[in-house]
Design a protein around this motif. Sequence first.
Motif, short mmCIF file in Angstrom:
data_model
loop_
_atom_site.label_atom_id
_atom_site.label_comp_id
_atom_site.label_asym_id
_atom_site.label_seq_id
_atom_site.Cartn_x
_atom_site.Cartn_y
_atom_site.Cartn_z
N MET A 154 0.86 -1.18 0.00
CA MET A 154 0.00 0.00 0.00
C MET A 154 0.90 1.24 0.00
SD MET A 154 -2.86 0.92 2.92
CE MET A 154 -1.60 1.43 4.14
N PRO A 155 1.36 1.69 -1.18
CA PRO A 155 2.26 2.85 -1.22
C PRO A 155 1.52 4.15 -0.89
CG PRO A 155 1.65 2.22 -3.44
CD PRO A 155 1.04 1.18 -2.52
N ASN A 156 2.31 5.18 -0.61
CA ASN A 156 1.75 6.44 -0.12
C ASN A 156 1.96 7.58 -1.11
OD1 ASN A 156 2.65 4.67 2.21
ND2 ASN A 156 1.43 6.18 3.32
N PRO A 157 0.94 7.91 -1.91
CA PRO A 157 1.01 9.10 -2.75
C PRO A 157 0.87 10.36 -1.89
CG PRO A 157 -1.18 8.17 -2.86
CD PRO A 157 -0.36 7.22 -2.04
N TRP A 158 1.26 11.48 -2.48
CA TRP A 158 1.19 12.73 -1.72
C TRP A 158 0.24 13.75 -2.34
CZ3 TRP A 158 5.27 10.67 -4.31
CH2 TRP A 158 5.71 11.32 -5.46
N ASP A 159 -0.30 13.43 -3.51
CA ASP A 159 -1.27 14.32 -4.14
C ASP A 159 -2.10 13.50 -5.12
OD1 ASP A 159 0.41 13.91 -6.32
OD2 ASP A 159 1.11 15.99 -6.42
N VAL A 160 -3.01 14.15 -5.82
CA VAL A 160 -3.90 13.44 -6.73
C VAL A 160 -3.12 12.81 -7.87
CG1 VAL A 160 -5.70 13.78 -8.47
CG2 VAL A 160 -5.98 14.74 -6.17
N GLY A 161 -2.14 13.53 -8.43
CA GLY A 161 -1.38 12.99 -9.55
C GLY A 161 -0.62 11.73 -9.18
N SER A 162 0.09 11.77 -8.06
CA SER A 162 0.84 10.58 -7.65
C SER A 162 -0.09 9.44 -7.28
CB SER A 162 1.79 10.91 -6.49
OG SER A 162 1.10 11.45 -5.38
N ALA A 163 -1.27 9.75 -6.75
CA ALA A 163 -2.25 8.71 -6.43
C ALA A 163 -2.72 8.02 -7.71
CB ALA A 163 -3.44 9.30 -5.68
N ARG A 164 -3.02 8.80 -8.74
CA ARG A 164 -3.50 8.20 -9.98
C ARG A 164 -2.42 7.36 -10.65
NH1 ARG A 164 -6.49 11.74 -14.12
NH2 ARG A 164 -6.76 9.63 -14.91
N LEU A 165 -1.19 7.82 -10.60
CA LEU A 165 -0.10 7.04 -11.19
C LEU A 165 0.11 5.73 -10.45
CD1 LEU A 165 2.46 9.87 -12.02
CD2 LEU A 165 1.06 8.59 -13.63
N LEU A 166 0.10 5.76 -9.13
CA LEU A 166 0.28 4.53 -8.36
C LEU A 166 -0.87 3.56 -8.57
CD1 LEU A 166 1.71 6.01 -5.04
CD2 LEU A 166 2.93 4.57 -6.66
N ALA A 167 -2.09 4.08 -8.60
CA ALA A 167 -3.24 3.22 -8.85
C ALA A 167 -3.12 2.57 -10.23
CB ALA A 167 -4.54 4.00 -8.73
N PHE A 218 2.16 15.26 1.90
CA PHE A 218 1.15 16.27 1.60
C PHE A 218 1.56 17.63 2.16
CE2 PHE A 218 -2.90 18.32 3.16
CZ PHE A 218 -3.14 18.98 1.96
N ALA A 219 2.06 17.66 3.38
CA ALA A 219 2.46 18.94 3.99
C ALA A 219 3.48 19.66 3.11
CB ALA A 219 3.02 18.72 5.38
N TRP A 220 4.43 18.91 2.56
CA TRP A 220 5.47 19.54 1.74
C TRP A 220 4.88 20.16 0.48
CZ3 TRP A 220 8.64 14.44 2.26
CH2 TRP A 220 9.12 14.35 3.56
N THR A 221 3.81 19.58 -0.07
CA THR A 221 3.20 20.17 -1.27
C THR A 221 2.55 21.51 -0.95
OG1 THR A 221 0.99 19.16 -1.02
CG2 THR A 221 2.67 17.86 -2.17
N THR A 222 2.26 21.77 0.31
CA THR A 222 1.65 23.04 0.71
C THR A 222 2.69 24.05 1.18
OG1 THR A 222 1.32 22.51 3.06
CG2 THR A 222 -0.36 21.73 1.49
N GLY A 223 3.97 23.63 1.17
CA GLY A 223 5.02 24.52 1.64
C GLY A 223 5.17 24.56 3.14
N LYS A 224 4.67 23.51 3.83
CA LYS A 224 4.73 23.46 5.29
C LYS A 224 5.46 22.19 5.74
CE LYS A 224 0.27 25.79 5.99
NZ LYS A 224 -1.07 25.66 6.62
N PRO A 225 6.07 22.24 6.94
CA PRO A 225 6.66 21.02 7.50
C PRO A 225 5.56 20.04 7.94
CG PRO A 225 7.48 23.00 8.61
CD PRO A 225 6.30 23.41 7.80
N ASP A 226 5.96 18.79 8.14
CA ASP A 226 5.03 17.80 8.67
C ASP A 226 4.54 18.23 10.05
OD1 ASP A 226 3.55 15.47 8.82
OD2 ASP A 226 5.26 14.20 9.35
#
Length: 269
Positions: free
Chosen positions: A22-35, A49-57
């Motif tokens: 069960m890999p972990n995508p970080w956004d919609v694009g990576s989710a669709r590619l993994l699926a 996901f936090a990094w895509t928003t410019g924030k730390p975890d």
Amino acid sequence: MGTIAARTAEFRRLHEAGCFVMPNPWDVGSARLLAGMGFAALATTSAGFAWTTGKPDNTLTLDEALAHLQLVAAATHAPLNADFQNGYALDPGDLVENVTRACGTGIAGLSIEDYSGDPAAPLLEFDFAVERIRAARAAIDDSGTGVVLTARTEGFVWDQPDLDEAIRRLVAFAEAGADCLYVPRITSHHDVAAVVSAVAPKPVNLLVNKPFITAAQAAELGVRRISTGGVLARTAWKAFLAAAGELARDGTVSGFVDLPDVDALLSAP
């Protein structure tokens, strides 16, 4: 698996036997590619996901997390497990409300951890941590969604690698209603086998964020589910930073590489 209920039922079925990745995508694009690669299920990563928003975890709000879950859950037909951190609340009553809201986003599972939010004393008091898992269980049951509840203990993440304490907590979490148990950052085959044995017949999730084990070896040890946490996002960021750093430092682009046709991959049904 067109409906949310069907995806949740499939996610539960996956936990009944065998071992799945069960890999972990970080956004919609990576989710669709993994699926599109055929993985049976996916999971979010709070860090990625936090990094895509410019924030730390560990700095995102509940509303940001819920919006992200809804977007990623709707992006594919694969069941989605939510990295729901500590439930974005400490009080069990608040946790119930937040878990109930998460169950309405289309996810098939979620994890609740025992991190206190204080790195100096990272684990919540034992009985309180168990009470929170019991509260999350009640919220899921009341929602009628069948969402799979994973309980995780964070000692190994926060430099308190006490296997006996981790097992004590997982056993109690299982008794409190957790469907799946998880100790992120254990990295020895002995520890993995000990956790699997201690909570059997409940399934165990194993984080594989470095090359200490293969999927086949994990399956032999009795692991039911393998996740990757933020490592795929880290891998992507590593390549990005290396190439951008070379450009900024030297004005050269030897790190640039030819890519697959991502547009074509994302256009696939």
